[in-house]
Enzyme design. Structure first.
Site, PDB file in Angstrom:
ATOM      1  N   LYS A   1     -45.467 -34.191 -12.110  1.00 20.81           N
ATOM      2  CA  LYS A   1     -44.964 -33.142 -11.212  1.00 20.81           C
ATOM      3  C   LYS A   1     -45.482 -33.464  -9.819  1.00 20.81           C
ATOM      4  O   LYS A   1     -46.544 -34.076  -9.670  1.00 20.81           O
ATOM      5  CB  LYS A   1     -45.504 -31.784 -11.666  1.00 20.81           C
ATOM      6  CG  LYS A   1     -44.829 -30.607 -11.027  1.00 20.81           C
ATOM      7  CD  LYS A   1     -43.411 -30.431 -11.533  1.00 20.81           C
ATOM      8  CE  LYS A   1     -43.120 -29.047 -11.948  1.00 20.81           C
ATOM      9  NZ  LYS A   1     -42.061 -28.938 -12.925  1.00 20.81           N
TER      10      LYS A   1
HETATM   11  N1  GLU Z   1     -38.406 -29.249 -12.597  1.00 19.63           N
HETATM   12  C1  GLU Z   1     -37.769 -29.149 -13.861  1.00 19.63           C
HETATM   13  C2  GLU Z   1     -38.779 -28.803 -14.937  1.00 19.63           C
HETATM   14  O1  GLU Z   1     -39.842 -28.339 -14.659  1.00 19.63           O
HETATM   15  C3  GLU Z   1     -36.949 -30.377 -14.184  1.00 19.63           C
HETATM   16  C4  GLU Z   1     -37.698 -31.638 -14.340  1.00 19.63           C
HETATM   17  C5  GLU Z   1     -36.786 -32.867 -14.474  1.00 19.63           C
HETATM   18  O2  GLU Z   1     -35.581 -32.697 -14.556  1.00 19.63           O
HETATM   19  O3  GLU Z   1     -37.333 -33.961 -14.481  1.00 19.63           O
HETATM   20  O4  GLU Z   1     -38.512 -28.894 -16.104  1.00 19.63           O
END
Ligand code: GLU
Length: 432
Positions: free
Chosen positions: A118
């Protein structure tokens, strides 16, 4: 071994209500249930890499501003790191670490060939022009440099970012890579616009995944989707899509709250109409076909299902105590504080955890990445069918594990994911 002992052993300060410890606590208590060896638990208690960058951006008035950005790569035993990028004024290292660990769990739970990551930038986007946001995004991407890549770490949208921001990230990455090595470069991020390698269905994917999970699990818990009513906390991408798709299946929205206010209507609020109103007015406040209500009344609404789809830890113990819902399906990550989580579980509210309910987003990201790498195009019908298969399979595996371990769905979901990770570690071992 308790979480505290693991952290003591690693020399890390422990504080129970910190979101990172809350997340690692869920991971480690589930690992205990499947007798995961201590060395593997310790590997997952800390991220593999924490990248922190400080970078300058020229503002429209000619001044420079220095921004702080992060990319935390939690684990990659199952494949390249994967997870969103958040632009928000409250982004902090512990926050991003917690969300990165959750991505490891989500990807393992759905059996995607990815690890978890993240990232984020501490910024209040409302104070910057579109040009400034573009320069900031491009400069952040170049500051991340080789820390991202289509086979190494693949960002995606999250709170405060969208398809346009992903397009700027991909374009910057492509321009910085060698012209002879650009075949797969657009797969460096997912959640891009359709006109630039994005996928059908990515925008609604998280809400769609949640509805697949709810539709699979609620009937066996005694709820008929055609008859239930629900409330939604947060009416952004996940909340508004979740509401619209549940409404399509016959459920009725009775209450909704976002940053601008809260609404209630015992006869139902039309989710399509509200989504239209909210996108034109920057929030739900002032919507004429429902009554304005207070925050407390929103939490106390007598509904079958509550879908928290807003920021983390918004449901505190005081708020949990006034809830009247029977089931919570977590659209957003970590919606409850640790005390609230304990309280709702002890008081008979069933919780379908975020790592299951909101994994539809990263699943369609996986489909987008596959399409980019194969230079192919999948129809919306195919995306929905494939997403449905993976979500239903994950939901059923969690249900079976909950029965086997005689535990709540949180513990079951984390145990299911951890057992997949454990198998991978046992087969691969560690290098050298
Ligand atoms: N931000 C989204 C999540 O927390 C999507 C992550 C992604 O598609 O890689 O699941």
């Amino acid at each position: 071994m308790t979480l505290k002992k693991i952290f003591d052993k690693m020399g890390i300060r422990y504080s129970e209500d910190n979101i990172y410890f809350q997340t690692i606590n869920s991971i480690l208590s589930a690992s205990d249930k499947i007798n995961m060896p201590l060395n593997l638990q310790m590997m997952l208690a800390e991220p593999k890499n924490e990248v922190m960058v400080h970078f300058p951006v020229e503002l429209d008035n000619g001044d420079w501003e220095i921004f702080k950005g992060y990319r935390v790569q939690h684990n990659n035993i199952l494949g390249p790191y994967k997870g969103g990028i958040r632009f928000h004024p409250e982004v902090s290292l512990d926050h991003i670490k917690a969300l990165a660990a959750m991505m490891t769990i989500k990807c393992a739970l759905v059996k995607l060939p990815y690890g978890g990551a993240k990232g984020g930038v501490r910024i209040d986007s409302r104070n910057y022009s579109v040009d400034e946001m573009e320069r900031m995004t491009r400069r952040f991407t170049s500051a991340l440099g080789g820390n991202i890549g289509p086979s190494y770490d693949i960002p995606a949208p999250d709170v405060g970012t969208n398809a346009q921001i992903m397009a700027w990230m991909a374009d910057t990455y492509i321009n910085l890579s060698s012209p002879h090595n650009r075949l797969n470069s657009r797969a460096v991020v997912t959640g891009k616009p359709l006109a630039f390698g994005g996928s059908e269905g990515r925008d609604k994917a998280t809400g769609q995944g949640l509805v697949f999970v709810v539709a699979e699990l609620l009937p066996e818990m005694g709820y008929d989707l055609k008859k239930i009513n629900f409330s939604i906390l947060g009416f952004g991408n996940v909340g508004s899509w979740g509401a619209r798709l549940l409404q399509e299946r016959g459920s009725t929205m009775h209450a909704v709250m976002d940053h601008s206010g809260a609404l209630y209507n015992a006869n139902g609020i039309d989710a399509d109409d509200l989504a239209d109103y909210s996108s034109k007015n920057g929030g739900i406040k002032g919507y004429p076909k429902a009554d304005e209500t207070s925050e407390d009344e929103f939490y106390a609404a007598d509904v079958d299902l509550l879908i928290p789809a807003a920021l983390e830890q918004m449901i505190t113990l005081d708020r949990a105590k006034i809830l009247k819902c029977k089931v919570i399906a977590e659209g957003g990550n970590v919606p409850l504080t640790p005390e609230a989580e304990k309280y709702v579980l002890a008081n008979g509210i069933d919780v379908l955890p975020a790592v299951l309910c909101n994994s539809g987003g990263v699943t369609v990201s996986y489909f987008e990445w596959q399409q980019n790498r194969q230079a192919s195009y999948w129809s919306l019908k195919k995306i929905d069918a494939e997403l449905g298969k993976l979500m239903v399979s994950a939901a059923n595996r969690v249900k079976i594990r909950a029965k086997e371990l005689d535990c709540d769905m949180y513990t079951a979901a984390y145990s299911e994911a951890m057992s997949y990770i454990k198998d991978a570690y046992e087969i691969r071992g560690i290098f050298p």
